[in-house]
Design a protein around this motif. Sequence first.
Motif, PDB file in Angstrom:
ATOM      1  N   LEU A 164       0.815  -1.203   0.000  1.00  0.00           N
ATOM      2  CA  LEU A 164       0.000   0.000   0.000  1.00  0.00           C
ATOM      3  C   LEU A 164       0.853   1.259   0.000  1.00  0.00           C
TER       4      LEU A 164
ATOM      5  N   SER B  80       3.219   2.101  -1.980  1.00  0.00           N
ATOM      6  CA  SER B  80       3.601   2.617  -3.293  1.00  0.00           C
ATOM      7  C   SER B  80       2.731   2.015  -4.361  1.00  0.00           C
ATOM      8  N   VAL B  81       2.069   2.876  -5.126  1.00  0.00           N
ATOM      9  CA  VAL B  81       1.237   2.393  -6.215  1.00  0.00           C
ATOM     10  C   VAL B  81       2.074   2.022  -7.423  1.00  0.00           C
TER      11      VAL B  81
ATOM     12  N   GLU C  37      -7.340   6.627  -5.699  1.00  0.00           N
ATOM     13  CA  GLU C  37      -5.962   6.147  -5.667  1.00  0.00           C
ATOM     14  C   GLU C  37      -5.748   5.167  -4.521  1.00  0.00           C
ATOM     15  N   SER C  38      -6.406   5.429  -3.394  1.00  0.00           N
ATOM     16  CA  SER C  38      -6.289   4.512  -2.265  1.00  0.00           C
ATOM     17  C   SER C  38      -6.855   3.140  -2.619  1.00  0.00           C
TER      18      SER C  38
ATOM     19  N   ARG D 238      -4.389   1.383  -4.971  1.00  0.00           N
ATOM     20  CA  ARG D 238      -3.229   0.879  -4.226  1.00  0.00           C
ATOM     21  C   ARG D 238      -3.590  -0.400  -3.469  1.00  0.00           C
TER      22      ARG D 238
END
Length: 596
Positions: free
Chosen positions: A86, A88-89, A564-565, A568
């Motif tokens: 989580l 780093s995407v 984005e969360s 990820r």
Amino acid sequence: MHRTTPILAPPPPRAASGTNRLPVIARRRTLSLALPAASGPYSKPFAPPAYLAHSSYYRSFFTTPPEDTDLFGEPKENRVKLSEGLASVDDAAPSPVILLPTCWDNEDRCALIDVSTDALGCSFGGSAKYGDRDAAAVRANRPIPPQTGIYYFEVHIVNAGAKGFIGVGVSHRSVPLSRLPGWEPNSWGYHADDGFSFSSRGTGVPYGPRCTTGDVVGCGIDFTAHEYHPGEESVAGRCFFTKNGEWLGYAFDVYGKLYPSVGLRTPGEIIRANFGSEPFKYDIETLVRDRKRVLNDSVINTAIPPSLFLPSPPPAIPSLLPTSTSERVNETLQSLVSSYLIHHGYTSSASAFLNQIHEERVERSRGLVPSGASTTTAPPPLPPLDPQPMMSPSDSLARAEIRRRLIEGDVERSIALTQKHYPAVLVDEDDEGGMLFKLRLRSFVEGILRTSSSASPTTSPKGKAKALSEDDDVAMAPVEDAPSALDSMLELGRALQTEYGSDTRPKVQEALTLTFSLWAYEDPRSQAGPVGLLVSDAAREALADELNSAILVSQRLPPMPQLESMVRHANAAVKLLGDIGDGGAALLSHPLVFRP
């Protein structure tokens, strides 16, 4: 090395060979078929087979141990935890080293089998005087990694020998080598003499055609074609076979740590394996593509539970609320996208997008008016939708301007705006020096690029202008005269060296050294490695994202948009599934990466 098994009671006899479980007795070894003995545990190095490129772990596959792995082929443990994924995407966490089977293991063979010098050929060296008790097997040097998604190897029958009692399959390392593949528990095989498949017992079932001299038998494990049932032993995948490039179908389920295996039983039998160093007879890549498509389609078509839907935007007027699951999904996606745009300061796009949602809701309410009913009454008025539900419009505009300036390369103006609106962001420091330190280093980088004779801050390596802002045309940062620009860079460099030259933080010194090294290059943009990355547009965008997140944190707002969360989390979950051996996760499409 010769291994024996306990004496077992023989089952009822059967006409076909390869089914009797007779006691293993001492055997006299006869002269082999002139295959020179293998001198080492590995064959000639080769690149991982091309069909494995469909796996997300392809960069982790090796056929010979890299320098940082155990000499015996045991990779270092590098599994990524969910919490680390989580972080780093961009999947920046180091990939594990996964070693592929490459040859037969000269140390994991029956004494009646001779292995060739390149460890790919095998021949039977027994007498066949004792029937099935003369069976002998050899295993590959490494287990099949489930991260391949689908793994495949082929065995060429160079000579079927006296009776062609040859078995091809997989087995656990603990299975006795005095049995053909499939005769023992934790062993599976397809036998050439009768075309029967054997699944961990001495009785086979009809499966495919017989095979003889010149035939090529392929064996594969499909780690994506299985279902997990709670309470049952975990199934690794399904085993399939091919003959001369023709698919024979799935044979049985397999489980555990699987090693490619081949068994021989009568004089004259010679085989040669292909673990991917040469083209395969069977078109394995087509199968991998088909399975990958099926897996991705199943993910796309998976229904979203209603509990995951986000609430509809206000006001909660019944005639404006979604009437179907698909509309609820659509509104949830709209909410995620709008929050993403707002988070990164795309005010114009966010406002236009929210206005479009407003119009769609009005149109939907009009479409719900019953036939024949009066249409003179307008739908309930909607209050203006605030494009910044979590922050004031001025705050969003300020963040957008700071980001735009930084993306354009005008770092000094970006610093000034940040100091004006969010001074606390420039005060905090960390192990990497803090945001002000990073921005000043970036200012030095931009100055170097402006003084470079062949680089422009808004020009891509291909020489085409890059659009850096979606709402405004990008204006190039002011270009100073060469002497004054050089003087400015020298002054900034001296200031940085004075303030941070004696800093004891390793990351600060590393960043300072890399930045100052730009003096040595006439055109830093033409360089590869860390230097090329430092002067790239991607480095600007990454710093802009970091500054934007720092501003949001300073305002006690989430540093990351919901969309984005979620991405990820999904990427980290898929990565974790692959690390623990889920082959289906390895064949899912490449993880999404969001870049504003």
